[in-house]
Design a protein around this motif. Structure first.
Motif, mmCIF file in Angstrom:
data_model
loop_
_atom_site.group_PDB
_atom_site.id
_atom_site.type_symbol
_atom_site.label_atom_id
_atom_site.label_comp_id
_atom_site.label_asym_id
_atom_site.label_seq_id
_atom_site.Cartn_x
_atom_site.Cartn_y
_atom_site.Cartn_z
ATOM 1 N N HIS A 1 -3.691 14.956 -1.165
ATOM 2 C CA HIS A 1 -2.861 14.192 0.091
ATOM 3 C C HIS A 1 -3.591 12.797 0.647
ATOM 4 O O HIS A 1 -3.253 12.124 0.678
ATOM 5 C CB HIS A 1 -2.264 14.937 1.937
ATOM 6 N N ILE A 2 -5.245 13.115 0.603
ATOM 7 C CA ILE A 2 -6.843 11.833 0.311
ATOM 8 C C ILE A 2 -6.446 10.853 -0.310
ATOM 9 O O ILE A 2 -6.966 9.504 0.073
ATOM 10 C CB ILE A 2 -7.651 12.789 0.633
ATOM 11 N N VAL A 3 -6.869 11.511 -2.004
ATOM 12 C CA VAL A 3 -6.160 10.907 -2.836
ATOM 13 C C VAL A 3 -4.678 9.466 -2.843
ATOM 14 O O VAL A 3 -5.191 8.569 -3.210
ATOM 15 C CB VAL A 3 -6.481 11.437 -4.292
ATOM 16 N N LEU A 4 -4.116 10.137 -2.546
ATOM 17 C CA LEU A 4 -2.516 9.602 -2.901
ATOM 18 C C LEU A 4 -2.525 8.273 -1.899
ATOM 19 O O LEU A 4 -1.841 7.813 -1.915
ATOM 20 C CB LEU A 4 -1.483 10.601 -2.637
ATOM 21 N N GLN A 5 -3.024 7.766 -0.506
ATOM 22 C CA GLN A 5 -3.225 8.108 0.018
ATOM 23 C C GLN A 5 -4.347 6.679 0.392
ATOM 24 O O GLN A 5 -4.411 5.619 1.261
ATOM 25 C CB GLN A 5 -2.986 7.548 1.991
ATOM 26 N N SER A 6 -5.227 7.250 -0.504
ATOM 27 C CA SER A 6 -6.159 5.747 -0.670
ATOM 28 C C SER A 6 -6.364 4.602 -1.502
ATOM 29 O O SER A 6 -4.759 4.415 -1.944
ATOM 30 C CB SER A 6 -6.907 6.392 -2.370
ATOM 31 N N GLN A 7 -7.057 3.667 -0.829
ATOM 32 C CA GLN A 7 -6.744 2.329 -1.684
ATOM 33 C C GLN A 7 -6.747 1.717 -2.838
ATOM 34 O O GLN A 7 -5.997 1.032 -3.691
ATOM 35 C CB GLN A 7 -7.113 1.589 -1.477
ATOM 36 N N LYS A 8 -7.298 2.876 -3.792
ATOM 37 C CA LYS A 8 -7.845 2.672 -5.029
ATOM 38 C C LYS A 8 -6.239 2.860 -5.863
ATOM 39 O O LYS A 8 -5.592 2.715 -6.878
ATOM 40 C CB LYS A 8 -8.580 4.055 -5.504
ATOM 41 N N VAL A 9 -5.644 3.922 -5.681
ATOM 42 C CA VAL A 9 -4.245 4.312 -6.128
ATOM 43 C C VAL A 9 -2.509 3.718 -5.468
ATOM 44 O O VAL A 9 -2.049 2.534 -6.262
ATOM 45 C CB VAL A 9 -3.882 5.893 -5.608
ATOM 46 N N ILE A 10 -3.040 2.924 -4.249
ATOM 47 C CA ILE A 10 -1.954 1.826 -4.684
ATOM 48 C C ILE A 10 -2.233 0.403 -5.234
ATOM 49 O O ILE A 10 -1.515 -0.034 -5.240
ATOM 50 C CB ILE A 10 -2.738 1.066 -2.316
ATOM 51 N N ASN A 11 -3.531 0.391 -5.087
ATOM 52 C CA ASN A 11 -3.790 -1.130 -6.162
ATOM 53 C C ASN A 11 -3.595 -0.726 -6.998
ATOM 54 O O ASN A 11 -2.979 -1.962 -8.022
ATOM 55 C CB ASN A 11 -5.207 -1.602 -5.960
ATOM 56 N N MET A 12 -3.362 0.540 -7.927
ATOM 57 C CA MET A 12 -2.690 1.000 -9.221
ATOM 58 C C MET A 12 -1.370 0.701 -9.348
ATOM 59 O O MET A 12 -1.312 0.231 -10.139
ATOM 60 C CB MET A 12 -3.351 2.587 -9.681
ATOM 61 N N ILE A 13 -1.475 1.495 -8.328
ATOM 62 C CA ILE A 13 0.706 0.799 -7.681
ATOM 63 C C ILE A 13 1.113 -0.413 -8.407
ATOM 64 O O ILE A 13 2.335 -1.038 -8.762
ATOM 65 C CB ILE A 13 1.529 1.798 -7.011
ATOM 66 N N LEU B 1 4.918 12.724 1.478
ATOM 67 C CA LEU B 1 5.998 11.851 2.786
ATOM 68 C C LEU B 1 4.266 10.617 3.272
ATOM 69 O O LEU B 1 5.029 9.332 2.640
ATOM 70 C CB LEU B 1 5.427 12.445 4.305
ATOM 71 N N ILE B 2 3.523 10.946 2.145
ATOM 72 C CA ILE B 2 2.456 9.341 2.039
ATOM 73 C C ILE B 2 2.827 8.641 0.873
ATOM 74 O O ILE B 2 2.721 7.081 1.317
ATOM 75 C CB ILE B 2 1.142 10.018 1.526
ATOM 76 N N VAL B 3 3.543 8.896 0.031
ATOM 77 C CA VAL B 3 3.918 7.919 -1.140
ATOM 78 C C VAL B 3 5.073 7.083 -0.455
ATOM 79 O O VAL B 3 5.398 6.576 -1.409
ATOM 80 C CB VAL B 3 4.611 9.096 -2.344
ATOM 81 N N SER B 4 6.341 8.073 -0.347
ATOM 82 C CA SER B 4 7.729 7.523 0.751
ATOM 83 C C SER B 4 6.436 5.742 1.536
ATOM 84 O O SER B 4 7.623 5.128 1.864
ATOM 85 C CB SER B 4 7.506 8.408 1.813
ATOM 86 N N LYS B 5 5.418 5.842 2.036
ATOM 87 C CA LYS B 5 5.392 4.597 2.221
ATOM 88 C C LYS B 5 5.324 3.635 1.533
ATOM 89 O O LYS B 5 5.100 2.341 2.059
ATOM 90 C CB LYS B 5 3.836 4.972 2.775
ATOM 91 N N TYR B 6 4.873 3.260 0.228
ATOM 92 C CA TYR B 6 4.804 2.630 -0.231
ATOM 93 C C TYR B 6 5.600 1.965 -2.534
ATOM 94 O O TYR B 6 5.075 1.537 -3.187
ATOM 95 C CB TYR B 6 3.032 3.104 -0.794
ATOM 96 N N VAL B 7 6.327 3.194 -2.148
ATOM 97 C CA VAL B 7 7.285 2.721 -2.857
ATOM 98 C C VAL B 7 8.296 2.131 -3.061
ATOM 99 O O VAL B 7 8.582 2.034 -0.966
ATOM 100 C CB VAL B 7 8.005 4.327 -3.202
#
Length: 231
Positions: free
Chosen positions: A128-140, A164-170
Motif C-alpha cells: 500500500h505504501i509502494v503503490l502510492q509512491s511517486q516512483k510508481v506514479i511516474n512509471m504510469i 482504493l489507492i490505485v483508483s486515484k491515478y487511473v
C-alpha cells in the motif's frame, strides 16, 4: 492454495458469446468516454474470485485484437495471478523496479498474444505504501506515452486498501461482481468505498453467468456507472 483457471476466451475461443461480450465491454468503455478517453483501466471487485483478473486479461485481449499496444500491470502484489493466466514465470517484475531500481522496460514480458505484462516478481513488503509512491506514479505516466492502453489488475476492495489507492491515478475503474456468488452487501460496500474515495467508476461487469442456462445473456454483462447511480 488456489486452483482457479483464468481463461482468456477472446484468444482461446474468439467466436464465443463470452468473447463478444468482452468486445461489447470495450466498446461501452470507449463510447462512455468519448470526450475524455480512458487509457488506464483498473479492474477490481469486492471480494476474491469475483472475476476481476479474468476481466482484466480479456479486456486486454480485445485491445490487442484491435491492433492496439496494451500492457497489463499486476498490482495485486499480495496474491498475484497474471503470471498464472499467461503461464509465465514470476521470477522478476515490479519488485525489481521498486527495490533494485531496475529499468521497467527490462522487466516487461512480451506474450505471444501481443499483450505485454509487468508481473509482480518477488513479494513486496508494504504494498500500500509502494503503490502510492511517486516512483510508481511516474512509471504510469511514462507508460501512458508508450502504450495505447494500460490495464491494471488490483486486489479486491474489501480485502486491502491497495485498490482504493490505485483508483486515484487511473482513468477509470471497472467493478466486477460474480453472479450468484458475490454477496449483495459486499458488492455494495465495495462500491461505496470506491465512490467515497473519489474513484471514476466507468462501469461494472456481472461475471460467471452460465450462457448454457441463460438464453440471450452473455457471460459478462456490462452496466454503466449512470445505471448504477439510478438504482
Amino acid at each position: 492454495m488456489e486452483f482457479f483457471e483464468y481463461r482468456n476466451v477472446v484468444i482461446e475461443d474468439p467466436n464465443s458469446p463470452e468473447s463478444e461480450a468482452y468486445r461489447k465491454l470495450e466498446l461501452n468503455i470507449r463510447m462512455s468516454s468519448i470526450d475524455k478517453p480512458v487509457q488506464v483501466v483498473q479492474s477490481t471487485s469486492a471480494t476474491p474470485q469475483d472475476g476481476k483478473t479474468t476481466t482484466a486479461i480479456n479486456l486486454a485481449a480485445v485491445y490487442a485484437e484491435k491492433g492496439k499496444k496494451v500492457i497489463i500491470l499486476d498490482f495485486d502484489l499480495r496474491r498475484p495471478k497474471i503470471q498464472r493466466a499467461f503461464h509465465k514465470s514470476n521470477d522478476v517484475g515490479f519488485y525489481d523496479f521498486v527495490v533494485d531500481d531496475k529499468d521497467y522496460h527490462d522487466l516487461i514480458v512480451k506474450d505471444e498474444s501481443g499483450i505485454d505484462l509487468l508481473l509482480t516478481g518477488h513479494h513486496l513488503s508494504y504494498p500500500h505504501i509502494v503503490l502510492q509512491s511517486q516512483k510508481v506514479i511516474n512509471m504510469i505516466n511514462e507508460l501512458r506515452k508508450e502504450y495505447d492502453y494500460i490495464v491494471v489488475d488490483t486486489p479486491p476492495v474489501l480485502t486491502v486498501t491497495d485498490a482504493l489507492i490505485v483508483s486515484k491515478y487511473v482513468d477509470g475503474v471497472i467493478y466486477v461482481a460474480a453472479y450468484n456468488q458475490t454477496k449483495k452487501d459486499d458488492a455494495k460496500m465495495g462500491l461505496d468505498q470506491l465512490i467515497e474515495n473519489g474513484a471514476n467508476i466507468i462501469g461494472g461487469v456481472l461475471a460467471n453467468i452460465d450462457v448454457r442456462k441463460a438464453q440471450g445473456v452473455y457471460g459478462y454483462y456490462y452496466y454503466s456507472s449512470e445505471q448504477e447511480k439510478n438504482k
